[in-house]
Design an enzyme around this catalytic site. Sequence first.
Site, PDB file in Angstrom:
ATOM      1  N   SER A   1       0.839  -1.194   0.000  1.00 27.16           N
ATOM      2  CA  SER A   1       0.000   0.000   0.000  1.00 27.16           C
ATOM      3  C   SER A   1       0.875   1.246   0.000  1.00 27.16           C
ATOM      4  O   SER A   1       1.981   1.244   0.563  1.00 27.16           O
ATOM      5  CB  SER A   1      -0.845  -0.032   1.275  1.00 27.16           C
TER       6      SER A   1
ATOM      7  N   TYR B   1      -1.527  -0.757  10.960  1.00 24.89           N
ATOM      8  CA  TYR B   1      -1.869  -1.369   9.671  1.00 24.89           C
ATOM      9  C   TYR B   1      -0.723  -1.165   8.671  1.00 24.89           C
ATOM     10  O   TYR B   1      -0.240  -2.111   8.041  1.00 24.89           O
ATOM     11  CB  TYR B   1      -3.166  -0.775   9.108  1.00 24.89           C
TER      12      TYR B   1
ATOM     13  N   LYS C   1       2.230  -3.782   6.657  1.00 30.24           N
ATOM     14  CA  LYS C   1       2.611  -3.821   5.237  1.00 30.24           C
ATOM     15  C   LYS C   1       4.129  -3.662   5.099  1.00 30.24           C
ATOM     16  O   LYS C   1       4.772  -4.365   4.310  1.00 30.24           O
ATOM     17  CB  LYS C   1       1.895  -2.721   4.452  1.00 30.24           C
TER      18      LYS C   1
HETATM   19  P1  NAD Z   1     -11.075  -6.668   1.586  1.00 34.09           P
HETATM   20  O1  NAD Z   1     -11.261  -6.617   3.053  1.00 34.09           O
HETATM   21  O2  NAD Z   1     -12.274  -6.434   0.720  1.00 34.09           O
HETATM   22  O3  NAD Z   1     -10.401  -8.051   1.163  1.00 34.09           O
HETATM   23  C1  NAD Z   1      -9.517  -8.754   1.998  1.00 34.09           C
HETATM   24  C2  NAD Z   1     -10.004 -10.182   2.096  1.00 34.09           C
HETATM   25  O4  NAD Z   1      -9.122 -10.925   2.936  1.00 34.09           O
HETATM   26  C3  NAD Z   1     -11.407 -10.298   2.689  1.00 34.09           C
HETATM   27  O5  NAD Z   1     -12.216 -11.070   1.821  1.00 34.09           O
HETATM   28  C4  NAD Z   1     -11.188 -11.015   4.025  1.00 34.09           C
HETATM   29  O6  NAD Z   1     -12.279 -11.851   4.366  1.00 34.09           O
HETATM   30  C5  NAD Z   1      -9.904 -11.796   3.751  1.00 34.09           C
HETATM   31  N1  NAD Z   1      -9.083 -12.096   4.941  1.00 34.09           N
HETATM   32  C6  NAD Z   1      -8.647 -11.241   5.888  1.00 34.09           C
HETATM   33  N2  NAD Z   1      -7.914 -11.900   6.805  1.00 34.09           N
HETATM   34  C7  NAD Z   1      -7.880 -13.209   6.427  1.00 34.09           C
HETATM   35  C8  NAD Z   1      -7.291 -14.383   6.961  1.00 34.09           C
HETATM   36  N3  NAD Z   1      -6.609 -14.368   8.113  1.00 34.09           N
HETATM   37  N4  NAD Z   1      -7.450 -15.543   6.305  1.00 34.09           N
HETATM   38  C9  NAD Z   1      -8.158 -15.601   5.151  1.00 34.09           C
HETATM   39  N5  NAD Z   1      -8.754 -14.522   4.604  1.00 34.09           N
HETATM   40  C10 NAD Z   1      -8.619 -13.336   5.229  1.00 34.09           C
HETATM   41  O7  NAD Z   1      -9.928  -5.613   1.220  1.00 34.09           O
HETATM   42  P2  NAD Z   1      -9.425  -5.076  -0.196  1.00 34.09           P
HETATM   43  O8  NAD Z   1      -9.748  -3.629  -0.261  1.00 34.09           O
HETATM   44  O9  NAD Z   1      -9.849  -5.982  -1.274  1.00 34.09           O
HETATM   45  O10 NAD Z   1      -7.859  -5.175   0.029  1.00 34.09           O
HETATM   46  C11 NAD Z   1      -7.108  -6.288  -0.401  1.00 34.09           C
HETATM   47  C12 NAD Z   1      -5.665  -6.115   0.006  1.00 34.09           C
HETATM   48  O11 NAD Z   1      -5.165  -4.904  -0.533  1.00 34.09           O
HETATM   49  C13 NAD Z   1      -5.467  -6.007   1.529  1.00 34.09           C
HETATM   50  O12 NAD Z   1      -4.284  -6.685   1.869  1.00 34.09           O
HETATM   51  C14 NAD Z   1      -5.328  -4.523   1.763  1.00 34.09           C
HETATM   52  O13 NAD Z   1      -4.548  -4.255   2.900  1.00 34.09           O
HETATM   53  C15 NAD Z   1      -4.600  -4.089   0.487  1.00 34.09           C
HETATM   54  N6  NAD Z   1      -4.849  -2.684   0.148  1.00 34.09           N
HETATM   55  C16 NAD Z   1      -6.115  -2.202   0.083  1.00 34.09           C
HETATM   56  C17 NAD Z   1      -6.333  -0.861  -0.211  1.00 34.09           C
HETATM   57  C18 NAD Z   1      -7.719  -0.287  -0.233  1.00 34.09           C
HETATM   58  O14 NAD Z   1      -7.864   0.920  -0.020  1.00 34.09           O
HETATM   59  N7  NAD Z   1      -8.757  -1.066  -0.488  1.00 34.09           N
HETATM   60  C19 NAD Z   1      -5.224  -0.026  -0.465  1.00 34.09           C
HETATM   61  C20 NAD Z   1      -3.949  -0.559  -0.412  1.00 34.09           C
HETATM   62  C21 NAD Z   1      -3.761  -1.902  -0.090  1.00 34.09           C
HETATM   63  C1  WQD Z   2      -9.008   9.897   1.113  1.00 31.04           C
HETATM   64  C2  WQD Z   2      -9.187  11.399   1.338  1.00 31.04           C
HETATM   65  C3  WQD Z   2      -9.370  11.996   3.656  1.00 31.04           C
HETATM   66  C4  WQD Z   2     -13.171   9.897   4.284  1.00 31.04           C
HETATM   67  C5  WQD Z   2      -6.431   4.933   3.214  1.00 31.04           C
HETATM   68  C6  WQD Z   2      -5.420   4.140   3.997  1.00 31.04           C
HETATM   69  C7  WQD Z   2      -4.405   3.548   3.054  1.00 31.04           C
HETATM   70  C8  WQD Z   2      -5.055   2.780   1.907  1.00 31.04           C
HETATM   71  C9  WQD Z   2      -6.126   3.583   1.232  1.00 31.04           C
HETATM   72  C10 WQD Z   2      -5.151   0.481   2.493  1.00 31.04           C
HETATM   73  C11 WQD Z   2      -8.357  11.950   2.513  1.00 31.04           C
HETATM   74  C12 WQD Z   2     -10.661  12.293   2.931  1.00 31.04           C
HETATM   75  C13 WQD Z   2     -12.021  10.428   3.744  1.00 31.04           C
HETATM   76  C14 WQD Z   2     -14.217  10.785   4.663  1.00 31.04           C
HETATM   77  C15 WQD Z   2     -12.879  12.644   3.911  1.00 31.04           C
HETATM   78  N1  WQD Z   2      -5.713   1.609   2.372  1.00 31.04           N
HETATM   79  N2  WQD Z   2     -11.871  11.763   3.556  1.00 31.04           N
HETATM   80  N3  WQD Z   2     -14.023  12.127   4.451  1.00 31.04           N
HETATM   81  O1  WQD Z   2      -6.501   8.007   3.914  1.00 31.04           O
HETATM   82  O2  WQD Z   2      -5.675   8.245   1.519  1.00 31.04           O
HETATM   83  O3  WQD Z   2      -5.778   6.015   2.567  1.00 31.04           O
HETATM   84  O4  WQD Z   2      -7.036   4.087   2.215  1.00 31.04           O
HETATM   85  O5  WQD Z   2      -3.991   0.229   2.343  1.00 31.04           O
HETATM   86  O6  WQD Z   2      -3.630   2.735   3.833  1.00 31.04           O
HETATM   87  O7  WQD Z   2      -4.784   4.982   4.927  1.00 31.04           O
HETATM   88  O8  WQD Z   2      -7.883   7.144   1.967  1.00 31.04           O
HETATM   89  O9  WQD Z   2     -10.262   7.109   1.415  1.00 31.04           O
HETATM   90  O10 WQD Z   2      -9.602   7.274   3.846  1.00 31.04           O
HETATM   91  O11 WQD Z   2      -9.221   9.221   2.349  1.00 31.04           O
HETATM   92  O12 WQD Z   2     -12.770  13.854   3.742  1.00 31.04           O
HETATM   93  O13 WQD Z   2     -15.271  10.379   5.180  1.00 31.04           O
HETATM   94  O14 WQD Z   2     -10.547  11.640   1.680  1.00 31.04           O
HETATM   95  O15 WQD Z   2      -9.076  12.956   4.622  1.00 31.04           O
HETATM   96  O16 WQD Z   2      -7.974  13.248   2.140  1.00 31.04           O
HETATM   97  P1  WQD Z   2      -6.415   7.465   2.555  1.00 31.04           P
HETATM   98  P2  WQD Z   2      -9.304   7.607   2.426  1.00 31.04           P
END
Ligand code: NAD
Ligand code: WQD
Length: 339
Positions: free
Chosen positions: A124, A148, A152
């Site tokens: 991430s 979190y 990562k």
């Molecule tokens: P999500 O929660 O929709 O998907 C994650 C999945 O992992 C879920 O289906 C959950 O049930 C499963 N899971 C969690 N812990 C588990 C375990 N111990 N064993 C088996 N399954 C498990 O999230 P997402 O948004 O699809 O994110 C996927 C990956 O990408 C995550 O690792 C997240 O940290 C990373 N990521 C997400 C974002 C974002 O903003 N969505 C941004 C950057 C990185």
């Molecule tokens: C985006 C912008 C907020 C919600 C997070 C995690 C990061 C990654 C992606 C997993 C910011 C603003 C948000 C709201 C708002 N996830 N905001 N009102 O913070 O960039 O990243 O998600 O890996 O680890 O930290 O994303 O969608 O929370 O926020 O004004 O109700 O929207 O302040 O500027 P962020 P976000």
Amino acid sequence: MKVLVTGGAGYIGSHTTLSLLEDGHDVVVLDNLCNSNAESLRRVEELAGRTVEFRQIDLLDVVGLDAVLAEFRFDAVIHFAGLKAVGESVAKPLLYYQNNVVGTLNLLHGMERAGVRTIVFSSSATVYGASDQVPLNESAPLDASNPYGRTKEQIEDILSDLGAADPRWRIALLRYFNPAGAHASGRIGEDPQGMPNNLLPFVAQVAVGRRDKVTVFGADYPTPDGTGIRDYIHVMDLAAGHIAALGFLNSRCGVFRWNLGTGRGSSVMEVIAAFGEAAGHKVKHEFADRRPGDAAISYADPAAALADLGWSAHRTLAQMCEDHWRWQRKNPFGYSKAV
Ligand code: NAD
Ligand code: WQD
């Protein structure tokens, strides 16, 4: 290829599973469904016209994990499974280190026992911390500012050490910026459990009438309209990035890091306006104080992914909002009310 997708029932995993199937790969999904619904996979099968093997297993269940790795001969693993709520990670750090770090260690041990040494990992942009040095490229210092993000960073370290110790490993660390949007069919999309943590799903729930208004965290940032700027990337572009990374690893051993972002930033107010356009009505909002820990501006330098993988994100913010809205409009309460 035969690919094990951990977390494949979740938001990014389900979209990537669909792209893998459409690209001709065979997929087995492992997920404990702690933050997802198996209905997503039923719909992926329907969209692809192909089946997905599903095993409801927790990464902390070493026996179950080994059984799946022994049942199939995988060429590669795409590892999405993990917990991802920043606030929850601050309140429950042990849960996050256990689930994400120990879960990944279990997976890597299992892969080694099964002789599978190709992995694409969901990292991430959060590993860069609240740096305002934009655009962020892969050599920017890592400084995650919450548990979190530190899971990562720690998993990136573990995978880097593993690749250095055994040159047979093929490892891609994909640093996603802000995933958004849904498959264009509106059949699969993001289905947050409880209060959404991220901007796009929150805006979508306001637009569909599930919530009253969006709270904009901070209007006094040093940005043109005073609100925070992020690099929103369409989930289908992200899915394509995983397939490109798998293709690259096919011919290369080692450890590789790529940002997956568009290279363009959008402010909170631009997102709210674009979503209003897509929905055909304004999305109500109010201004509040900054959210602690937020950077003013974050967007990727995606040049390395283009140079190495031939990948770039094509879809615009307008498309992300249109696709996200189609999903939200057709499934106002996500998957749960549909089954
Ligand atoms: P999500 O929660 O929709 O998907 C994650 C999945 O992992 C879920 O289906 C959950 O049930 C499963 N899971 C969690 N812990 C588990 C375990 N111990 N064993 C088996 N399954 C498990 O999230 P997402 O948004 O699809 O994110 C996927 C990956 O990408 C995550 O690792 C997240 O940290 C990373 N990521 C997400 C974002 C974002 O903003 N969505 C941004 C950057 C990185
Ligand atoms: C985006 C912008 C907020 C919600 C997070 C995690 C990061 C990654 C992606 C997993 C910011 C603003 C948000 C709201 C708002 N996830 N905001 N009102 O913070 O960039 O990243 O998600 O890996 O680890 O930290 O994303 O969608 O929370 O926020 O004004 O109700 O929207 O302040 O500027 P962020 P976000």
